[in-house]
Design a protein around this motif. Structure first.
Motif, short mmCIF file in Angstrom:
data_model
loop_
_atom_site.label_atom_id
_atom_site.label_comp_id
_atom_site.label_asym_id
_atom_site.label_seq_id
_atom_site.Cartn_x
_atom_site.Cartn_y
_atom_site.Cartn_z
N ILE A 7 0.85 -1.20 0.00
CA ILE A 7 0.00 0.00 0.00
C ILE A 7 0.88 1.25 0.00
O ILE A 7 0.67 2.19 -0.79
CB ILE A 7 -0.94 -0.01 1.21
CG1 ILE A 7 -2.02 -1.10 1.04
CG2 ILE A 7 -1.59 1.36 1.40
CD1 ILE A 7 -2.87 -1.31 2.26
N LEU A 8 1.89 1.29 0.87
CA LEU A 8 2.75 2.47 0.95
C LEU A 8 3.64 2.61 -0.28
O LEU A 8 3.92 3.72 -0.73
CB LEU A 8 3.59 2.40 2.22
CG LEU A 8 2.81 2.59 3.52
CD1 LEU A 8 3.72 2.40 4.73
CD2 LEU A 8 2.13 3.95 3.58
N LYS A 16 -3.19 6.66 -6.97
CA LYS A 16 -4.35 7.15 -6.23
C LYS A 16 -4.88 6.06 -5.30
O LYS A 16 -4.76 4.87 -5.57
CB LYS A 16 -5.45 7.61 -7.19
CG LYS A 16 -5.05 8.82 -8.03
CD LYS A 16 -6.21 9.26 -8.90
CE LYS A 16 -5.83 10.49 -9.72
NZ LYS A 16 -6.94 10.92 -10.60
N GLN A 17 -5.54 6.50 -4.22
CA GLN A 17 -6.00 5.54 -3.23
C GLN A 17 -7.08 4.62 -3.79
O GLN A 17 -7.16 3.45 -3.42
CB GLN A 17 -6.53 6.28 -1.99
CG GLN A 17 -5.44 7.03 -1.23
CD GLN A 17 -5.94 7.61 0.08
OE1 GLN A 17 -6.92 7.15 0.65
NE2 GLN A 17 -5.26 8.65 0.56
N VAL A 22 -8.03 -1.33 -5.54
CA VAL A 22 -8.20 -2.44 -6.48
C VAL A 22 -6.95 -3.31 -6.53
O VAL A 22 -7.03 -4.53 -6.62
CB VAL A 22 -8.53 -1.88 -7.89
CG1 VAL A 22 -8.64 -3.01 -8.89
CG2 VAL A 22 -9.82 -1.07 -7.85
N ALA A 23 -5.77 -2.68 -6.43
CA ALA A 23 -4.52 -3.42 -6.59
C ALA A 23 -4.24 -4.36 -5.42
O ALA A 23 -3.74 -5.47 -5.62
CB ALA A 23 -3.37 -2.43 -6.76
N VAL A 24 -4.57 -3.93 -4.19
CA VAL A 24 -4.20 -4.74 -3.01
C VAL A 24 -5.39 -5.43 -2.37
O VAL A 24 -5.21 -6.31 -1.54
CB VAL A 24 -3.48 -3.86 -1.97
CG1 VAL A 24 -2.25 -3.22 -2.57
CG2 VAL A 24 -4.40 -2.79 -1.41
N HIS A 29 -10.99 2.78 3.51
CA HIS A 29 -10.79 3.26 4.88
C HIS A 29 -9.46 2.75 5.43
O HIS A 29 -8.71 3.49 6.07
CB HIS A 29 -11.94 2.81 5.76
CG HIS A 29 -13.29 3.26 5.28
ND1 HIS A 29 -13.66 4.59 5.27
CD2 HIS A 29 -14.34 2.57 4.76
CE1 HIS A 29 -14.89 4.70 4.78
NE2 HIS A 29 -15.31 3.49 4.46
N THR A 30 -9.15 1.48 5.17
CA THR A 30 -7.88 0.91 5.63
C THR A 30 -6.71 1.64 4.98
O THR A 30 -5.73 2.01 5.65
CB THR A 30 -7.83 -0.58 5.30
OG1 THR A 30 -8.90 -1.25 5.96
CG2 THR A 30 -6.50 -1.18 5.74
N ILE A 31 -6.80 1.84 3.67
CA ILE A 31 -5.73 2.52 2.94
C ILE A 31 -5.55 3.95 3.44
O ILE A 31 -4.43 4.43 3.65
CB ILE A 31 -6.02 2.50 1.43
CG1 ILE A 31 -6.00 1.04 0.92
CG2 ILE A 31 -5.01 3.33 0.65
CD1 ILE A 31 -6.53 0.88 -0.47
N ARG A 32 -6.66 4.63 3.67
CA ARG A 32 -6.59 6.01 4.16
C ARG A 32 -5.95 6.08 5.54
O ARG A 32 -5.12 6.96 5.82
CB ARG A 32 -8.00 6.61 4.20
CG ARG A 32 -8.04 8.08 4.63
CD ARG A 32 -9.47 8.56 4.65
NE ARG A 32 -10.27 7.76 5.58
CZ ARG A 32 -11.59 7.71 5.58
NH1 ARG A 32 -12.28 8.40 4.68
NH2 ARG A 32 -12.24 6.97 6.46
N ASP A 33 -6.31 5.13 6.43
CA ASP A 33 -5.73 5.12 7.78
C ASP A 33 -4.22 4.89 7.72
O ASP A 33 -3.45 5.55 8.43
CB ASP A 33 -6.39 4.02 8.62
CG ASP A 33 -7.84 4.35 8.95
OD1 ASP A 33 -8.21 5.53 8.82
OD2 ASP A 33 -8.59 3.43 9.33
#
Length: 513
Positions: A7-8, A16-17, A22-24, A29-33
């Motif tokens: 993700i990072l 973009k988030q 879609v990729a992971v 919400h998880t990605i944003r956190d």
């Protein structure tokens, strides 16, 4: 395990988030956190030692397993609160975290909090209440009941199919009539629907109709390419329902029934000749229904939409999405594809290949393995027309296609004035097709003879005849070539004799007299 490192990595590379989601396979919400935590802790690049476990401990120390110390929650209270309107687990977790902070205790992370509640619900066999969130989705479908127009010529009835959409949170609805249920009508309905709602929800929830979904699948449905492009343009995601699961889009099913009773039934005896007039009547009645007060609670669909849901919708993107249609075509032996009885060229290397064709209002694009290989302006109101680009032709075809009076005149001017004059005489005296054939033969002589020789032969032919021909020109240029060749040989022989400085012995030396 959440893929913290991937993700990072994607985020630091500028992705973009929504694309990372879609990729992971993790939620937004998880990605944003994770991204926000990385910003708080000043993490801007990754090293080899930063594994997923290392990053989890670094970014979310509160998730480390501990035997004691977590602030306990009253799950009975949580379940009762979730039954109230507009209540979410996210809000309850925020309140729980605040209470834990006041007690100087460690709160559960949101993911762990949800897991504990799900465990509680499963243990006591209670049903987890699922409430629609404002601006979360728009449910869309075709109504089963149709309206009709009257054909002004024959007097026969023409079916009108009604598109229906609803926002589940506010039950704010939209409807529009079309003469068919093809892809173009389906996409047009969405464009006008977004304008009516003045916004776009996070997800679109259609049925598994062929104009929207090519292959139904609960986990990974294959979306129609034109429909997917529309969703990308308006920054939303298409999430089709399960096959034969009407409850997955219960809001629009209810809206279909509501509109069928209140609008379609009330307009069943109306006589209209034009679709615009019928839609105007439908929209007038729709506005009345959306403004009608609720029976069991305060407000109306319109008031709830404007006050509580509209702020959560994504603004409608401008300009409007341009309607597209995708088709499959086979490249013919003449390196053209047929679309709507007209023909468009592609590079000749793709002969006999199946290609994808993207049609817009004014453009036709051809794709092979997701790469665009050709683009043409769309031919309208004509049939059996060809749109051919010279770059798509083989070399010998291109050479023939480029052999025009303008090009041959341009070539002759580069050779010389006499050649230019000869070309003009041939073009003026012969039919164009025959003249071009003769001039092609003359031009091909450039491969064998020099430019100077062509110019000299042109000067001779225009001086001896008023009607130059290819055969005459070939005879002249051949004689000129032979003459120069012989003259050159004689000259070189005399030069060799004159420059022969060897010793000569007379006849006396050999016993002669």
């Amino acid at each position: 395990m959440v893929k913290y490192r991937r993700i990072l990595e994607h985020y630091f590379n500028g992705m973009k988030q929504r694309t990372i989601e879609v990729a992971v396979g993790s939620s937004r919400h998880t990605i944003r956190d994770i991204v926000n935590k990385a910003k708080e802790r000043g993490l801007t690049e990754l090293t080899e030692e930063m594994s997923d476990h290392w990053l989890e401990d670094f970014l979310f120390p509160e998730k480390r397993p501990q035997a004691k110390g977590y602030f306990q929650e009253d799950w009975d209270y949580v379940h009762k609160e979730l039954g109230k309107p507009h209540m979410t687990l996210s809000l309850l977790h925020r309140e729980y975290s605040q209470r834990a902070k006041e007690q100087q205790a460690i709160p559960y992370a949101y993911r762990t909090y949800c897991e504990h509640y799900q465990s509680y619900a499963g243990k006591y066999k209670v049903t987890m209440p699922l409430k629609h969130k404002p601006g979360e989705s728009i449910e869309v479908d075709w109504a089963g009941t149709t309206l009709k127009l009257i054909d002004r010529t024959t007097g026969e009835d023409i079916k009108v199919y009604v598109f229906v959409a609803a926002l589940p949170f506010s039950q704010y609805s939209y409807a529009e009539g079309f003469l068919d249920m093809k892809s173009s009508s389906w996409l047009t309905a969405h464009i006008t629907m977004f304008k009516y709602f003045n916004g776009v929800a996070e997800t679109l929830v259609p049925d598994n109709l062929r104009t929207g979904v090519n292959k139904p699948d609960y986990a990974e449905p294959i979306i129609n390419e034109s429909y997917r492009e529309l969703a990308d343009h308006y920054q939303t995601v298409i999430v089709p329902t399960r096959v034969r699961k009407a409850k997955d889009k219960s809001s629009v099913e209810g809206a279909v029934g509501f509109i069928s009773r209140q609008i379609i039934a009330s307009l069943r005896n109306v006589q209209c000749f034009y679709l615009e007039d019928l839609n105007a009547l439908m929209w007038k009645r729709l506005e009345e229904l959306n403004h009608e007060p609720f029976q069991k609670k305060e407000g109306s669909r319109r008031s709830v939409f404007e006050e509580e849901e509209l702020p959560y919708l994504i603004p409608v993107r401008q300009p409007d999405y341009e309607l597209t249609e995708w088709r499959i075509a086979k490249v013919q032996l003449n390196y053209h594809i047929q679309v709507e009885r007209n023909y468009y060229s592609v590079p000749y290397e793709y002969v006999q290949c199946d290609v994808e064709v993207r049609l817009t209002k004014n453009l036709i694009e051809v794709y092979f393995n997701q790469s665009r290989i050709a683009s043409h302006k769309r031919i309208k109101n004509k049939v059996d027309q060809y749109s051919t680009l010279h770059d798509h032709m083989p070399d010998h075809h291109r050479k023939y296609a480029e052999h025009t009076p303008e090009n041959i005149r341009h070539w002759s001017k580069k050779i010389g004035s006499n050649t230019s004059e000869m070309v003009e005489k041939i073009l003026n005296q012969q039919v164009e097709k025959r003249a071009l054939k003769m001039l092609m033969g003359i031009k091909n002589l450039e491969n064998k003879y020099s430019v100077q020789l062509i110019e000299e032969s042109s000067e001779i032919i225009i001086s001896i005849t008023k009607q130059p021909t290819l055969s005459t020109f070939k005879t002249i240029i051949k004689r000129q070539y032979e003459h120069k060749k012989n003259s050159g040989s004689s000259h070189s022989k005399s030069v060799r004799t004159d420059t022969d400085y060897g010793f000569s012995r007379g006849s006396d030396y050999f016993g002669g007299k």
